[in-house]
Design a protein around this motif. Sequence first.
Motif, PDB file in Angstrom:
ATOM      1  N   THR A  82     -13.038  37.985 -28.235  1.00 28.28           N
ATOM      2  CA  THR A  82     -11.764  37.173 -28.597  1.00 28.28           C
ATOM      3  C   THR A  82     -10.650  38.260 -28.832  1.00 28.28           C
ATOM      4  O   THR A  82     -10.861  39.201 -29.443  1.00 28.28           O
ATOM      5  CB  THR A  82     -11.973  36.463 -29.980  1.00 28.28           C
ATOM      6  OG1 THR A  82     -12.239  37.345 -31.019  1.00 28.28           O
ATOM      7  CG2 THR A  82     -13.006  35.395 -29.880  1.00 28.28           C
ATOM      8  N   GLN A  83      -9.536  37.944 -28.602  1.00 24.47           N
ATOM      9  CA  GLN A  83      -8.307  38.838 -28.983  1.00 24.47           C
ATOM     10  C   GLN A  83      -7.594  38.360 -30.337  1.00 24.47           C
ATOM     11  O   GLN A  83      -7.619  37.276 -30.616  1.00 24.47           O
ATOM     12  CB  GLN A  83      -7.325  38.659 -27.666  1.00 24.47           C
ATOM     13  CG  GLN A  83      -7.643  39.078 -26.324  1.00 24.47           C
ATOM     14  CD  GLN A  83      -8.214  40.591 -26.182  1.00 24.47           C
ATOM     15  OE1 GLN A  83      -7.510  41.464 -27.096  1.00 24.47           O
ATOM     16  NE2 GLN A  83      -8.957  40.888 -25.424  1.00 24.47           N
ATOM     17  N   PRO A  84      -7.481  39.404 -31.050  1.00 24.29           N
ATOM     18  CA  PRO A  84      -6.859  39.053 -32.433  1.00 24.29           C
ATOM     19  C   PRO A  84      -5.511  38.738 -32.091  1.00 24.29           C
ATOM     20  O   PRO A  84      -4.685  39.177 -31.258  1.00 24.29           O
ATOM     21  CB  PRO A  84      -6.573  40.366 -33.111  1.00 24.29           C
ATOM     22  CG  PRO A  84      -6.966  41.404 -32.099  1.00 24.29           C
ATOM     23  CD  PRO A  84      -7.835  40.758 -30.914  1.00 24.29           C
ATOM     24  N   GLU A  85      -5.242  37.490 -32.779  1.00 24.93           N
ATOM     25  CA  GLU A  85      -3.719  36.917 -32.664  1.00 24.93           C
ATOM     26  C   GLU A  85      -2.897  37.496 -33.530  1.00 24.93           C
ATOM     27  O   GLU A  85      -3.161  38.087 -34.454  1.00 24.93           O
ATOM     28  CB  GLU A  85      -3.954  35.386 -33.185  1.00 24.93           C
ATOM     29  CG  GLU A  85      -4.660  34.634 -32.432  1.00 24.93           C
ATOM     30  CD  GLU A  85      -5.049  33.148 -32.810  1.00 24.93           C
ATOM     31  OE1 GLU A  85      -4.046  32.782 -33.718  1.00 24.93           O
ATOM     32  OE2 GLU A  85      -5.478  32.444 -32.213  1.00 24.93           O
ATOM     33  N   ALA A  86      -1.622  37.690 -33.002  1.00 23.79           N
ATOM     34  CA  ALA A  86      -0.595  38.436 -33.651  1.00 23.79           C
ATOM     35  C   ALA A  86      -0.143  37.461 -35.024  1.00 23.79           C
ATOM     36  O   ALA A  86      -0.383  36.191 -34.744  1.00 23.79           O
ATOM     37  CB  ALA A  86       0.627  38.513 -32.729  1.00 23.79           C
ATOM     38  N   PRO A  87       0.040  38.119 -35.959  1.00 25.33           N
ATOM     39  CA  PRO A  87       0.475  37.370 -37.386  1.00 25.33           C
ATOM     40  C   PRO A  87       1.695  36.582 -37.046  1.00 25.33           C
ATOM     41  O   PRO A  87       2.770  37.072 -36.367  1.00 25.33           O
ATOM     42  CB  PRO A  87       0.619  38.555 -38.343  1.00 25.33           C
ATOM     43  CG  PRO A  87       0.805  39.568 -37.651  1.00 25.33           C
ATOM     44  CD  PRO A  87       0.123  39.583 -36.188  1.00 25.33           C
ATOM     45  N   LYS A  88       1.768  35.401 -37.419  1.00 24.68           N
ATOM     46  CA  LYS A  88       2.913  34.552 -37.486  1.00 24.68           C
ATOM     47  C   LYS A  88       3.914  34.831 -38.498  1.00 24.68           C
ATOM     48  O   LYS A  88       3.792  35.602 -39.421  1.00 24.68           O
ATOM     49  CB  LYS A  88       2.386  33.068 -37.722  1.00 24.68           C
ATOM     50  CG  LYS A  88       1.744  32.453 -36.432  1.00 24.68           C
ATOM     51  CD  LYS A  88       1.114  31.140 -36.978  1.00 24.68           C
ATOM     52  CE  LYS A  88       0.095  30.455 -35.995  1.00 24.68           C
ATOM     53  NZ  LYS A  88      -0.077  29.068 -36.440  1.00 24.68           N
ATOM     54  N   PRO A  89       5.157  34.856 -37.805  1.00 25.44           N
ATOM     55  CA  PRO A  89       6.383  35.193 -38.890  1.00 25.44           C
ATOM     56  C   PRO A  89       6.277  34.202 -40.145  1.00 25.44           C
ATOM     57  O   PRO A  89       6.264  33.072 -39.832  1.00 25.44           O
ATOM     58  CB  PRO A  89       7.548  35.177 -37.906  1.00 25.44           C
ATOM     59  CG  PRO A  89       7.191  34.362 -36.871  1.00 25.44           C
ATOM     60  CD  PRO A  89       5.529  34.600 -36.756  1.00 25.44           C
ATOM     61  N   VAL A  90       6.559  34.988 -41.295  1.00 22.99           N
ATOM     62  CA  VAL A  90       6.740  34.161 -42.452  1.00 22.99           C
ATOM     63  C   VAL A  90       8.114  33.658 -42.556  1.00 22.99           C
ATOM     64  O   VAL A  90       9.100  34.084 -42.488  1.00 22.99           O
ATOM     65  CB  VAL A  90       6.297  34.853 -43.738  1.00 22.99           C
ATOM     66  CG1 VAL A  90       6.583  34.199 -45.212  1.00 22.99           C
ATOM     67  CG2 VAL A  90       4.946  35.435 -43.620  1.00 22.99           C
ATOM     68  N   GLU A  91       8.238  32.184 -42.757  1.00 23.35           N
ATOM     69  CA  GLU A  91       9.306  31.641 -42.904  1.00 23.35           C
ATOM     70  C   GLU A  91       9.911  31.821 -44.445  1.00 23.35           C
ATOM     71  O   GLU A  91       9.350  31.434 -45.344  1.00 23.35           O
ATOM     72  CB  GLU A  91       9.350  30.184 -42.736  1.00 23.35           C
ATOM     73  CG  GLU A  91       9.033  29.914 -41.234  1.00 23.35           C
ATOM     74  CD  GLU A  91       8.809  28.488 -40.862  1.00 23.35           C
ATOM     75  OE1 GLU A  91       9.668  27.590 -41.642  1.00 23.35           O
ATOM     76  OE2 GLU A  91       8.572  28.003 -39.869  1.00 23.35           O
ATOM     77  N   VAL A  92      11.023  32.198 -44.408  1.00 21.43           N
ATOM     78  CA  VAL A  92      11.459  32.559 -46.023  1.00 21.43           C
ATOM     79  C   VAL A  92      12.678  31.421 -46.136  1.00 21.43           C
ATOM     80  O   VAL A  92      13.749  31.171 -45.564  1.00 21.43           O
ATOM     81  CB  VAL A  92      12.204  34.090 -45.832  1.00 21.43           C
ATOM     82  CG1 VAL A  92      12.755  34.183 -47.499  1.00 21.43           C
ATOM     83  CG2 VAL A  92      11.152  34.762 -45.734  1.00 21.43           C
ATOM     84  N   GLU A  93      12.476  30.756 -47.159  1.00 22.38           N
ATOM     85  CA  GLU A  93      13.494  29.950 -47.804  1.00 22.38           C
ATOM     86  C   GLU A  93      14.620  30.462 -48.483  1.00 22.38           C
ATOM     87  O   GLU A  93      14.401  31.255 -49.117  1.00 22.38           O
ATOM     88  CB  GLU A  93      12.892  28.499 -48.439  1.00 22.38           C
ATOM     89  CG  GLU A  93      12.006  27.842 -47.836  1.00 22.38           C
ATOM     90  CD  GLU A  93      11.610  26.559 -48.747  1.00 22.38           C
ATOM     91  OE1 GLU A  93      12.356  26.196 -49.648  1.00 22.38           O
ATOM     92  OE2 GLU A  93      10.431  25.961 -48.560  1.00 22.38           O
ATOM     93  N   GLU A  94      15.800  29.997 -48.144  1.00 20.75           N
ATOM     94  CA  GLU A  94      16.787  30.199 -49.013  1.00 20.75           C
ATOM     95  C   GLU A  94      16.941  29.749 -50.342  1.00 20.75           C
ATOM     96  O   GLU A  94      16.734  28.931 -50.445  1.00 20.75           O
ATOM     97  CB  GLU A  94      18.365  30.153 -48.197  1.00 20.75           C
ATOM     98  CG  GLU A  94      18.630  30.635 -46.822  1.00 20.75           C
ATOM     99  CD  GLU A  94      19.682  30.337 -46.236  1.00 20.75           C
ATOM    100  OE1 GLU A  94      20.558  29.642 -46.831  1.00 20.75           O
ATOM    101  OE2 GLU A  94      20.012  30.334 -44.957  1.00 20.75           O
ATOM    102  N   ALA A  95      17.265  30.572 -51.278  1.00 21.82           N
ATOM    103  CA  ALA A  95      17.322  30.282 -52.843  1.00 21.82           C
ATOM    104  C   ALA A  95      18.432  29.528 -52.898  1.00 21.82           C
ATOM    105  O   ALA A  95      19.455  29.233 -52.588  1.00 21.82           O
ATOM    106  CB  ALA A  95      17.456  31.491 -53.611  1.00 21.82           C
ATOM    107  N   LYS A  96      17.889  28.072 -53.658  1.00 24.12           N
ATOM    108  CA  LYS A  96      18.663  26.891 -53.768  1.00 24.12           C
ATOM    109  C   LYS A  96      19.467  27.315 -55.255  1.00 24.12           C
ATOM    110  O   LYS A  96      19.061  27.692 -56.155  1.00 24.12           O
ATOM    111  CB  LYS A  96      17.953  25.794 -53.855  1.00 24.12           C
ATOM    112  CG  LYS A  96      17.294  25.459 -52.612  1.00 24.12           C
ATOM    113  CD  LYS A  96      16.764  23.899 -52.725  1.00 24.12           C
ATOM    114  CE  LYS A  96      15.764  23.606 -51.327  1.00 24.12           C
ATOM    115  NZ  LYS A  96      15.148  22.432 -51.276  1.00 24.12           N
ATOM    116  N   PRO A  97      20.528  26.759 -55.298  1.00 23.75           N
ATOM    117  CA  PRO A  97      21.311  27.037 -56.597  1.00 23.75           C
ATOM    118  C   PRO A  97      20.590  26.106 -57.577  1.00 23.75           C
ATOM    119  O   PRO A  97      19.999  25.080 -57.578  1.00 23.75           O
ATOM    120  CB  PRO A  97      22.854  26.429 -56.428  1.00 23.75           C
ATOM    121  CG  PRO A  97      22.632  26.044 -54.985  1.00 23.75           C
ATOM    122  CD  PRO A  97      21.544  26.095 -54.248  1.00 23.75           C
ATOM    123  N   LEU A  98      20.712  26.523 -59.011  1.00 19.92           N
ATOM    124  CA  LEU A  98      19.839  25.858 -60.001  1.00 19.92           C
ATOM    125  C   LEU A  98      20.310  24.339 -60.218  1.00 19.92           C
ATOM    126  O   LEU A  98      19.572  23.809 -60.380  1.00 19.92           O
ATOM    127  CB  LEU A  98      20.419  26.628 -61.407  1.00 19.92           C
ATOM    128  CG  LEU A  98      19.424  26.122 -62.664  1.00 19.92           C
ATOM    129  CD1 LEU A  98      18.150  26.122 -62.587  1.00 19.92           C
ATOM    130  CD2 LEU A  98      19.898  26.855 -63.792  1.00 19.92           C
TER     131      LEU A  98
END
Length: 172
Positions: A82-98
């Motif tokens: 098996t070929q190792p899969e490339a890591p998926k990019p992590v989705e970063v949420e934008e910080a919401k205001p309080l």
Amino acid sequence: MPEINDIGINDISVPEVRTWLNAPLSIPDVPPVTLEIGVPVINLPAFDPLDFDPEVQPPKVTPNKLKPPKPPSTPEVKLPKTQPEAPKPVEVEEAKPLIQQVVEAIPTIPQATTVAASSVIGVSAALATPFLLKLIKPIVKKVMVKIQKALGRQVKVESDWQRRKLQRALRK
């Protein structure tokens, strides 16, 4: 006032306790019954001790030589490559205001009314339980007496004290 006479008290003496006299001895006081080894303690008539000189020599026994068992053959297992899969990019949420986070945390109107209604029902049921028991218990008791009479069973007559207690409970 008359004089008080002297009271004579005898001297107090503590007897000596000899614990060494009561201790169990580890060495016997008397010699053993027999001093000769191999002679019976009791001489019975016609008692012959066993003869330990063997007349017949038993044949020598040789243990069988066992061959060690062959180890079981292990099947060959081929693992797929098996070929190792490339890591998926992590989705970063934008910080919401309080303020937006607080607004999202507030429950909706249907959620709030459902919780409030269930809490009102639970509290009212807990408060009404003693009153309902006072109302229902005498009715159930009368129904049970009527059922027993209909089945032909003899009904237990309540005592005066029980009848007075019931009447006082009904007045309250």
